[in-house]
Design an enzyme around this catalytic site. Structure first.
Site, short mmCIF file in Angstrom:
data_model
loop_
_atom_site.label_atom_id
_atom_site.label_comp_id
_atom_site.label_asym_id
_atom_site.label_seq_id
_atom_site.Cartn_x
_atom_site.Cartn_y
_atom_site.Cartn_z
N ASN A 108 1.68 -1.06 -0.16
CA ASN A 108 -0.58 0.20 -0.34
C ASN A 108 1.02 1.58 0.15
OD1 ASN A 108 -2.16 1.92 0.08
ND2 ASN A 108 -2.27 1.70 2.95
N ILE A 109 1.02 1.67 -1.30
CA ILE A 109 2.54 3.30 -1.42
C ILE A 109 1.18 4.32 -0.98
CG2 ILE A 109 3.17 3.89 -2.95
CD1 ILE A 109 3.85 1.23 -4.44
N CYS A 133 15.66 5.66 1.51
CA CYS A 133 14.65 4.46 2.47
C CYS A 133 15.79 3.71 3.16
CB CYS A 133 13.68 3.45 1.91
SG CYS A 133 14.36 3.64 0.26
#
Length: 198
Positions: A108-109, A133
């Site tokens: 789920n971006i 990241c």
């Protein structure tokens, strides 16, 4: 050492001494010389925009050489104290956009988070900046992919770049997200930093 020559003759050849090996000292130095070690998956995205995996203390000299003003951190975990101290000592602003590092098929971006991070990337007052990241693959790849859409790159080139960094870990869901990402709300923003404008 004896070797056969092209003419069949046996010749004696002196072996070269092996190159000296230098030990690495504290703070990434080699015999008093400072080493610049980029973070994993480091690359230049555009003028004043860089990407990488998570930097550690071995990368601080390299990062300092970039003259960073900002770091965009795309993970939800707290930023380590040593990294925070480095940022503070060098006047670098941290922007944290916590995106969970989910694996397929439950990816789920959050589109709104990517939009907010893109606004930071597009604001030249934040340049030079580093986007990272953990490994510089998926979350960073999604943000850079959306930037590439704004720069009017074709999807095949965007996906090629994404796959170069994600390698065997490339996710179709990330590429689908990039493909469907709506850039219309950014059309009013100037793109003076873009490769196409310089």
């Amino acid at each position: 050492m004896k070797v056969n020559g092209c003419d069949g003759e046996i010749r004696t050849v002196r072996e070269k001494s092996p190159a000296p090996i230098y030990g690495t000292g504290e703070n990434g130095s080699r015999d008093g010389e400072e080493l610049f070690v980029p973070p994993f998956n480091f690359a230049i995205v555009d003028n004043g925009i860089f990407r990488s995996g998570f930097p550690d203390s071995a990368n601080f000299s390299f990062l300092k050489s970039l003259g960073l003003r900002s770091v965009i951190y795309l993970c939800p975990e707290p930023y380590p104290d040593s990294n925070l101290e480095f940022l503070k000592a060098n006047g670098i602003q941290l922007f944290q956009f916590g995106i969970d590092g989910c694996k397929e098929p439950f990816v789920n971006i959050p589109e709104e988070t990517i939009r907010e991070a893109l606004k930071v990337v597009l604001d030249e007052r934040n340049h030079p900046l580093l986007i990272h990241c953990k490994r510089g693959k998926h979350r960073t790849g999604c943000l850079v992919g959306c930037l590439r859409k704004l720069q009017k790159w074709c999807l095949s080139s965007i996906f090629d770049e994404y796959q170069r960094f994600a390698a065997a870990k490339a996710r179709l869901s990330d590429q689908r997200f990039i493909e469907l990402f709506d850039i219309s709300s950014f059309k009013h923003l100037p793109m003076s930093f873009s490769c196409s404008a310089r």
